[in-house]
Design a protein around this motif. Structure first.
Motif, PDB file in Angstrom:
ATOM      1  N   GLY A  45      15.000 -16.011  16.000  1.00 31.47           N
ATOM      2  CA  GLY A  45      14.047 -16.659  16.897  1.00 31.47           C
ATOM      3  C   GLY A  45      13.205 -17.703  16.175  1.00 31.47           C
ATOM      4  N   LYS A  78      13.960 -19.404  13.530  1.00 32.68           N
ATOM      5  CA  LYS A  78      14.753 -20.558  13.127  1.00 32.68           C
ATOM      6  C   LYS A  78      15.060 -21.496  14.284  1.00 32.68           C
ATOM      7  N   TRP A  79      15.350 -20.911  15.445  1.00 30.51           N
ATOM      8  CA  TRP A  79      15.886 -21.727  16.527  1.00 30.51           C
ATOM      9  C   TRP A  79      14.916 -22.015  17.665  1.00 30.51           C
ATOM     10  N   GLN A  80      13.848 -21.263  17.765  1.00 27.62           N
ATOM     11  CA  GLN A  80      12.965 -21.466  18.910  1.00 27.62           C
ATOM     12  C   GLN A  80      11.657 -22.158  18.543  1.00 27.62           C
ATOM     13  N   PRO A  94       8.943 -14.486  18.454  1.00 26.71           N
ATOM     14  CA  PRO A  94      10.335 -14.860  18.211  1.00 26.71           C
ATOM     15  C   PRO A  94      11.316 -13.782  18.633  1.00 26.71           C
ATOM     16  N   ILE A  95      10.861 -12.548  18.660  1.00 22.14           N
ATOM     17  CA  ILE A  95      11.744 -11.476  19.121  1.00 22.14           C
ATOM     18  C   ILE A  95      11.974 -11.632  20.611  1.00 22.14           C
ATOM     19  N   ARG A 132      11.661 -14.240  22.391  1.00 26.26           N
ATOM     20  CA  ARG A 132      12.457 -15.429  22.689  1.00 26.26           C
ATOM     21  C   ARG A 132      13.940 -15.170  22.462  1.00 26.26           C
ATOM     22  N   SER A 133      14.242 -14.442  21.404  1.00 28.50           N
ATOM     23  CA  SER A 133      15.641 -14.117  21.142  1.00 28.50           C
ATOM     24  C   SER A 133      16.203 -13.221  22.237  1.00 28.50           C
ATOM     25  N   LYS A 147      24.114 -22.410  15.987  1.00 29.50           N
ATOM     26  CA  LYS A 147      23.155 -21.425  16.486  1.00 29.50           C
ATOM     27  C   LYS A 147      23.853 -20.127  16.881  1.00 29.50           C
ATOM     28  N   ASP A 165      24.588 -18.040  13.956  1.00 31.12           N
ATOM     29  CA  ASP A 165      23.378 -17.359  13.501  1.00 31.12           C
ATOM     30  C   ASP A 165      23.083 -16.123  14.346  1.00 31.12           C
TER      31      ASP A 165
END
Lengths: 166, 166
Positions: free
Chosen positions: A100, A102-104, B12-13, B15-16, B85, B88
């Motif tokens: 998350g 890295k990419w968001q 970020p979690i 979002r992932s 992406k 990843d």
DNA sequence: TGGTTAAGTTTCATTATGAAACTGATGATA
DNA sequence: TATCATCAGTTTCATAATGAAACTTAACCA
């Protein structure tokens, strides 16, 4: 039309997804690592419906990622704490966090940082091979059946072809 | 009552999870690493409903984990391939795989094995810290707000207390 | 003419989710 | 004593997502 379950699947990913492949469970585990352990705590931080939370907590306890501990009696009330298995699941979630980040988010703009509680040093979770400690490049891996792979040759060969091993 | 989305979340979690917190997406990515790249391939290996598969592929393309490549014209047909992406994201899924192996199957009975495509050596994905290469122990980590953390002090302090940093 | 392959749509019954109100037991306050 | 607040849930109900199966479109095969 039941929701599909992967409980009997011979794939470790699918089996993990039964408990981690969900919008709420990983966030509940996240809250646990932040120190939240009570019903209302989870509910307020996550904004999850109370009925859904009840089900999720029961599932996580059932699957052994959380354990219920009574912290008072009359009325008896419980806290939810990570188990050994739960902490292992958190590692997966840390990998998600890195993905998350890295990419968001823009580089250097990550909203959360992790630190080693002893040394205070920043932590960056990455996925490496256990023996070489080299980062794993998914472009360069091959999958093959292991000892627990179902003994249905046709499927085995179909799926893994030349990687078939006895 | 819309299904909740974490698209704007500062975590970020979360979002992932918008793309990985699902029963199907990680399995679709798994199939990609196994070399599957066409609609009917995904459908048959996973047993996913065709309507659901359509939606999931569109989402994965939309989120940039997969890219659509025409492999024939009249009628135009597409293959789905992992992007940077996407690869990843596969790392996260490898972490899930290790978790599944450890907790869902007897030791030495894992159904799938991973190999380095060049050397042929077994691979065991683990989560370590990028700089020390030491395994991360979730029991011993602390989280604090990073540069991208929302500027609402009360919440910041509430959540991170002493870990608050300017 | 009919069959096959590929990649989807459409339809419809069943489930799950989200919001909000309600319960029940206890402790604190006025 | 009456009321409020806390905690950990249930219950109810409208809406959204899922799964199964049938249908569509477009081309090739024989």
């Amino acid at each position: 039309m039941k929701r599909k379950t992967f409980a009997g699947s011979p794939c470790p990913i699918a089996r993990s997804l039964d408990v981690l492949g969900d919008w709420w469970n990983p966030l509940i585990l996240r809250e646990c690592t932040y120190g939240v352990c009570r019903f209302d705590g989870f509910q307020q931080w996550l904004g999850i419906g109370r009925n859904i939370l009840t089900r999720r907590l029961a599932q996580l306890v059932d699957e052994g990622l959380l354990e219920k501990r009574a912290y008072q009696s009359s009325p008896t009330r419980y806290e939810y704490h990570l188990t050994e298995k739960g902490y292992d699941a958190v590692k997966v979630i840390l990998a998600m966090m890195e993905f998350g980040d890295k990419w968001q988010f823009k580089k250097g703009k990550e909203p959360i940082r992790l630190f080693d509680a002893d040394s205070g040093k920043r932590l960056h979770p990455i996925v490496v091979d256990a023996s070489t400690k080299e980062p794993i490049d998914p472009r360069n891996i091959t999958a093959g059946p292991g000892p627990g792979f179902p003994k249905i040759q046709s499927i085995r060969r179909q799926r893994f072809g030349d990687n078939y091993i006895e």
